[in-house]
Design a protein around this motif. Structure first.
Motif, PDB file in Angstrom:
ATOM      1  N   SER A 247       0.849  -1.190   0.000  1.00 50.48           N
ATOM      2  CA  SER A 247       0.000   0.000   0.000  1.00 50.48           C
ATOM      3  C   SER A 247       0.888   1.245   0.000  1.00 50.48           C
ATOM      4  O   SER A 247       2.098   1.140   0.196  1.00 50.48           O
ATOM      5  CB  SER A 247      -0.948   0.007   1.201  1.00 50.48           C
ATOM      6  OG  SER A 247      -0.201   0.043   2.411  1.00 50.48           O
ATOM      7  N   ARG A 248       0.270   2.382  -0.233  1.00 56.64           N
ATOM      8  CA  ARG A 248       1.034   3.630  -0.261  1.00 56.64           C
ATOM      9  C   ARG A 248       0.187   4.783   0.241  1.00 56.64           C
ATOM     10  O   ARG A 248      -1.044   4.732   0.181  1.00 56.64           O
ATOM     11  CB  ARG A 248       1.547   3.923  -1.677  1.00 56.64           C
ATOM     12  CG  ARG A 248       0.461   4.197  -2.697  1.00 56.64           C
ATOM     13  CD  ARG A 248       1.034   4.199  -4.119  1.00 56.64           C
ATOM     14  NE  ARG A 248       1.989   5.285  -4.323  1.00 56.64           N
ATOM     15  CZ  ARG A 248       2.862   5.299  -5.335  1.00 56.64           C
ATOM     16  NH1 ARG A 248       2.903   4.306  -6.204  1.00 56.64           N
ATOM     17  NH2 ARG A 248       3.703   6.325  -5.477  1.00 56.64           N
ATOM     18  N   ASP A 249       0.850   5.822   0.714  1.00 56.83           N
ATOM     19  CA  ASP A 249       0.199   7.054   1.126  1.00 56.83           C
ATOM     20  C   ASP A 249       0.910   8.185   0.389  1.00 56.83           C
ATOM     21  O   ASP A 249       2.003   8.606   0.792  1.00 56.83           O
ATOM     22  CB  ASP A 249       0.304   7.237   2.641  1.00 56.83           C
ATOM     23  CG  ASP A 249      -0.460   8.455   3.141  1.00 56.83           C
ATOM     24  OD1 ASP A 249      -0.674   9.400   2.353  1.00 56.83           O
ATOM     25  OD2 ASP A 249      -0.830   8.466   4.325  1.00 56.83           O
ATOM     26  N   ASN A 250       0.323   8.636  -0.701  1.00 54.20           N
ATOM     27  CA  ASN A 250       0.978   9.645  -1.523  1.00 54.20           C
ATOM     28  C   ASN A 250       1.101  10.993  -0.808  1.00 54.20           C
ATOM     29  O   ASN A 250       1.990  11.777  -1.102  1.00 54.20           O
ATOM     30  CB  ASN A 250       0.244   9.812  -2.846  1.00 54.20           C
ATOM     31  CG  ASN A 250       0.530   8.660  -3.795  1.00 54.20           C
ATOM     32  OD1 ASN A 250       1.454   7.863  -3.594  1.00 54.20           O
ATOM     33  ND2 ASN A 250      -0.278   8.551  -4.844  1.00 54.20           N
ATOM     34  N   ALA A 251       0.213  11.265   0.133  1.00 50.80           N
ATOM     35  CA  ALA A 251       0.287  12.519   0.880  1.00 50.80           C
ATOM     36  C   ALA A 251       1.512  12.555   1.789  1.00 50.80           C
ATOM     37  O   ALA A 251       2.031  13.630   2.109  1.00 50.80           O
ATOM     38  CB  ALA A 251      -0.979  12.718   1.693  1.00 50.80           C
ATOM     39  N   LYS A 252       1.959  11.379   2.198  1.00 50.25           N
ATOM     40  CA  LYS A 252       3.102  11.286   3.115  1.00 50.25           C
ATOM     41  C   LYS A 252       4.362  10.761   2.435  1.00 50.25           C
ATOM     42  O   LYS A 252       5.392  10.609   3.084  1.00 50.25           O
ATOM     43  CB  LYS A 252       2.764  10.385   4.295  1.00 50.25           C
ATOM     44  CG  LYS A 252       1.632  10.896   5.170  1.00 50.25           C
ATOM     45  CD  LYS A 252       1.364   9.950   6.331  1.00 50.25           C
ATOM     46  CE  LYS A 252       0.258  10.479   7.227  1.00 50.25           C
ATOM     47  NZ  LYS A 252      -0.023   9.549   8.360  1.00 50.25           N
ATOM     48  N   ASN A 253       4.291  10.484   1.147  1.00 47.90           N
ATOM     49  CA  ASN A 253       5.431   9.891   0.423  1.00 47.90           C
ATOM     50  C   ASN A 253       5.909   8.598   1.085  1.00 47.90           C
ATOM     51  O   ASN A 253       7.112   8.375   1.250  1.00 47.90           O
ATOM     52  CB  ASN A 253       6.586  10.892   0.317  1.00 47.90           C
ATOM     53  CG  ASN A 253       6.318  12.011  -0.663  1.00 47.90           C
ATOM     54  OD1 ASN A 253       5.243  12.085  -1.259  1.00 47.90           O
ATOM     55  ND2 ASN A 253       7.271  12.907  -0.825  1.00 47.90           N
ATOM     56  N   MET A 254       4.975   7.744   1.440  1.00 46.68           N
ATOM     57  CA  MET A 254       5.280   6.511   2.144  1.00 46.68           C
ATOM     58  C   MET A 254       4.743   5.303   1.390  1.00 46.68           C
ATOM     59  O   MET A 254       3.653   5.331   0.822  1.00 46.68           O
ATOM     60  CB  MET A 254       4.676   6.522   3.544  1.00 46.68           C
ATOM     61  CG  MET A 254       5.269   7.555   4.484  1.00 46.68           C
ATOM     62  SD  MET A 254       6.994   7.221   4.918  1.00 46.68           S
ATOM     63  CE  MET A 254       6.815   5.685   5.830  1.00 46.68           C
ATOM     64  N   LEU A 255       5.540   4.243   1.425  1.00 49.01           N
ATOM     65  CA  LEU A 255       5.173   2.956   0.863  1.00 49.01           C
ATOM     66  C   LEU A 255       5.198   1.941   2.001  1.00 49.01           C
ATOM     67  O   LEU A 255       6.056   2.028   2.895  1.00 49.01           O
ATOM     68  CB  LEU A 255       6.168   2.554  -0.223  1.00 49.01           C
ATOM     69  CG  LEU A 255       5.965   1.220  -0.914  1.00 49.01           C
ATOM     70  CD1 LEU A 255       4.742   1.277  -1.839  1.00 49.01           C
ATOM     71  CD2 LEU A 255       7.204   0.831  -1.716  1.00 49.01           C
ATOM     72  N   TYR A 256       4.284   0.980   1.962  1.00 52.42           N
ATOM     73  CA  TYR A 256       4.185  -0.005   3.044  1.00 52.42           C
ATOM     74  C   TYR A 256       4.117  -1.414   2.475  1.00 52.42           C
ATOM     75  O   TYR A 256       3.712  -1.631   1.333  1.00 52.42           O
ATOM     76  CB  TYR A 256       2.939   0.253   3.883  1.00 52.42           C
ATOM     77  CG  TYR A 256       2.860   1.645   4.446  1.00 52.42           C
ATOM     78  CD1 TYR A 256       2.040   2.606   3.853  1.00 52.42           C
ATOM     79  CD2 TYR A 256       3.602   2.007   5.563  1.00 52.42           C
ATOM     80  CE1 TYR A 256       1.971   3.888   4.359  1.00 52.42           C
ATOM     81  CE2 TYR A 256       3.537   3.290   6.076  1.00 52.42           C
ATOM     82  CZ  TYR A 256       2.723   4.230   5.471  1.00 52.42           C
ATOM     83  OH  TYR A 256       2.658   5.517   5.979  1.00 52.42           O
ATOM     84  N   LEU A 257       4.506  -2.375   3.310  1.00 50.82           N
ATOM     85  CA  LEU A 257       4.331  -3.783   2.981  1.00 50.82           C
ATOM     86  C   LEU A 257       3.884  -4.500   4.252  1.00 50.82           C
ATOM     87  O   LEU A 257       4.672  -4.636   5.195  1.00 50.82           O
ATOM     88  CB  LEU A 257       5.613  -4.404   2.436  1.00 50.82           C
ATOM     89  CG  LEU A 257       5.472  -5.836   1.926  1.00 50.82           C
ATOM     90  CD1 LEU A 257       4.600  -5.870   0.656  1.00 50.82           C
ATOM     91  CD2 LEU A 257       6.835  -6.461   1.635  1.00 50.82           C
TER      92      LEU A 257
END
Length: 115
Positions: A71-81
């Motif tokens: 998943s990702r959060d474009n507002a925070k420039n973060m990628l998750y697994l």
């Protein structure tokens, strides 16, 4: 310049869960497909999962399908697994990168699955 900083790894028992994070900077994060890779000892780096620039459903290697969720959060420039039902064979250093890949790989985060 491109910076990718992975975190969230650790030692977990078989069947356990971990959530990896990737903090990205130095490029327009929301414009890129993002991917997770891993490299086990003595093996080449392999692709694990990918997600489109807008997010949504990811794509997965057969070895992790049904157990991992990207998943990702474009507002925070973060990628998750999110990694569930971990197995010993998931032990590796995990990396994130954009697609096309940046030459500037992060340091990765170590995941060790062991009892």
């Amino acid at each position: 310049q491109v910076q990718l900083v992975e975190s969230g790894g650790g030692l977990v028992q078989p069947g356990g869960s971990l959530r990896l994070s990737c903090a990205a900077s130095g490029f327009t994060f929301s414009s890129y497909v993002m991917r997770w890779y891993r490299q086990a000892p003595g093996k080449e780096r392999e692709w694990v999962a990918g997600i489109s620039s807008a997010g949504g459903q990811g794509s997965y290697a057969d070895s992790v399908k049904g157990r991992f969720t990207i998943s990702r959060d474009n507002a925070k420039n973060m990628l998750y697994l999110q990694m569930n039902s971990l197995k010993a064979e998931d032990t590796a250093v995990y990396y994130c990168n954009r697609s096309p890949a940046s030459a500037s790989w992060g340091q990765g985060t170590q995941v060790t699955v062991s009892s």
